[in-house]
Design an enzyme around this catalytic site. Sequence first.
Site, short mmCIF file in Angstrom:
data_model
loop_
_atom_site.label_atom_id
_atom_site.label_comp_id
_atom_site.label_asym_id
_atom_site.label_seq_id
_atom_site.Cartn_x
_atom_site.Cartn_y
_atom_site.Cartn_z
N SER A 16 67.90 33.21 42.41
CA SER A 16 68.23 33.29 43.61
C SER A 16 68.65 32.49 44.39
O SER A 16 69.57 31.73 45.59
CB SER A 16 66.51 32.80 43.87
OG SER A 16 66.66 31.84 42.81
N LYS A 32 71.85 24.80 47.03
CA LYS A 32 70.82 25.10 47.50
C LYS A 32 69.33 25.35 49.07
O LYS A 32 69.11 23.91 48.61
CB LYS A 32 69.96 26.06 45.82
CG LYS A 32 69.00 26.62 45.95
CD LYS A 32 69.06 27.35 44.57
CE LYS A 32 68.21 28.98 45.05
NZ LYS A 32 67.74 29.34 43.06
N SER A 37 69.04 32.31 37.42
CA SER A 37 69.33 32.61 38.62
C SER A 37 70.37 31.65 39.76
O SER A 37 70.61 31.50 41.08
CB SER A 37 67.86 31.79 39.69
OG SER A 37 66.72 32.30 40.09
#
Lengths: 81, 467
Positions: free
Chosen positions: B152, B83, B176
């Site tokens: 996310s 990420k 997330s």
Amino acid sequence: MTAAHDRAEPARMIGGPSAEQVAERARQIGLRMPADDLRAAVERLRAIGRALAAVPAFAEVPASDEDEGDRPDPPFDPRWS
Amino acid sequence: MAALPDAVPGTMAECAELIRGGRLTVRDLAEHVLAVAEATEPTVHAYAHLDPGQVRAEARRADEELSRGTYRGPLHGMPIGVKDVFTTAGMPTRAGSLACHDVPPGDAEVVRLLRAAGAIIVGKHVTHEFATGQNVPPTRNAWSPDRYPGGSSAGGGVSVAVGSSLAAIGTDAGGSVRKPAALNGVVGLKPTLGRLSRRGVLQPSGSMDHVGLIVRSVRDLPPLMSALTVPDPGDDTLAGVPAQAYGPPSAGGLAGARIGVCDYFGGPRCAPAVAAAFEAALGTLRDAGAAVVPVELPALEHSLTVGEVILQAEGGASHVEALNRWGADYGDRTRRFLQAGALMPPRFVRVARRARVAIRDELRGVFEAHGLDALATPTTALVAMPLREMDIDRDLSRYVRFTIVANITGMPAVTVPCGFAEGMPTGLQLIGRPFDEAALIDLAYDYETRTRWWTCRPPRADSPGGP
């Protein structure tokens, strides 16, 4: 949340902080922000305050705590023993 | 290019076996992943940064090591994405924001550990701005490009689903990792709070945020956990647990297991099609020999409010200086979310933290009273909705309602695909006992092997895919 509890709590505690309180808090933590953002923060914090007032722990934390500033809490420990 | 195995394409376990046996080179595997990325990126936008030249160079080095007889283990040559909130040497880190400045150089600790285990960092997966979920990044759901990809760690869930990486490392402060995994039909694990190092993660949301893993099969979790469960003296949020090696998951983990279920995770809060898929998953658990035990957890009624207060307050506090310096560079929604968090009255935070302890204690009491091995829930109450219908203020809370419980309590939680609802993937969440990820992996693995959901692939231009 009971009616008696409502009466016992200052209005600022039930609906979230006032605009003046939020501005004071911004000053305390040194956060600079435009007026529009401040208004948005007040609205959001009031909504949070209304939701939080239904949490049982709300009645257990004295309103005077709000004036004590950022007192460090012990770190959360996920362990069960 | 060598053909990848047809039966379970895209799992690290199978690719590692082929590489170790000399039947697949790291370069061929890397070329395969890059070809998938080239074919899918114009639609799904899973990557914020991808440098094929760098990937090829690392693959060549990994093959050279093998030719010298050096095999680093099951992650050797595995193409893994991280990420875009993990600092990564040789790659930009932008956290999905124009307000991301002064990024420290070098690798985040988990990135360093992945490289040490032989993994190839393919690139940086798209994140919502500073992992707050407040904006709409370009990433699209792997199963339907007009739908919400989750977040996310949106890019990670989508990338693993389409096969442009074999695993993704994300962060999870309210769901997330598990949410994009479930909404894209793959596996996601959020380990116990304090299990994996967060050093080098940009502005994590305090005590709610965790490093988590996204993979195609539960079988791929143990090698990643083994590589990453290492003490880190540079991260004082770690719980001081020793390094741990995770063996392959055991078969039959569900036999005799006791799995709790609670009304909080059902009823009107859940889309009917999601509830139906969950009920079918409970049937599979029973068929495998598990006892499904109804339990009551009244403290969860306020868990969403409690979790959001802590998450927002801790996230906002870490951004005060940046908001003052680069406030105009943030997206409006993200900036206001973080400002409100920073301005959270101390009493609100104190109330939420006290309630958090009560929630943790209630769960502990229920697990002990009923002898539970795990709590089962739908991972999300809704399937991925069309983005044009999505209202972040209304819907983000609905998506994290079931996952945030494990962030509040710090308990480990895994999501595994459990079917389709309204034509979109949906997930089964199992929440386990603190620091017992191994047992949770065994339960999830047994469930996975009894279903075919995890083998379903999203449709692509060159392949119809589908359930």
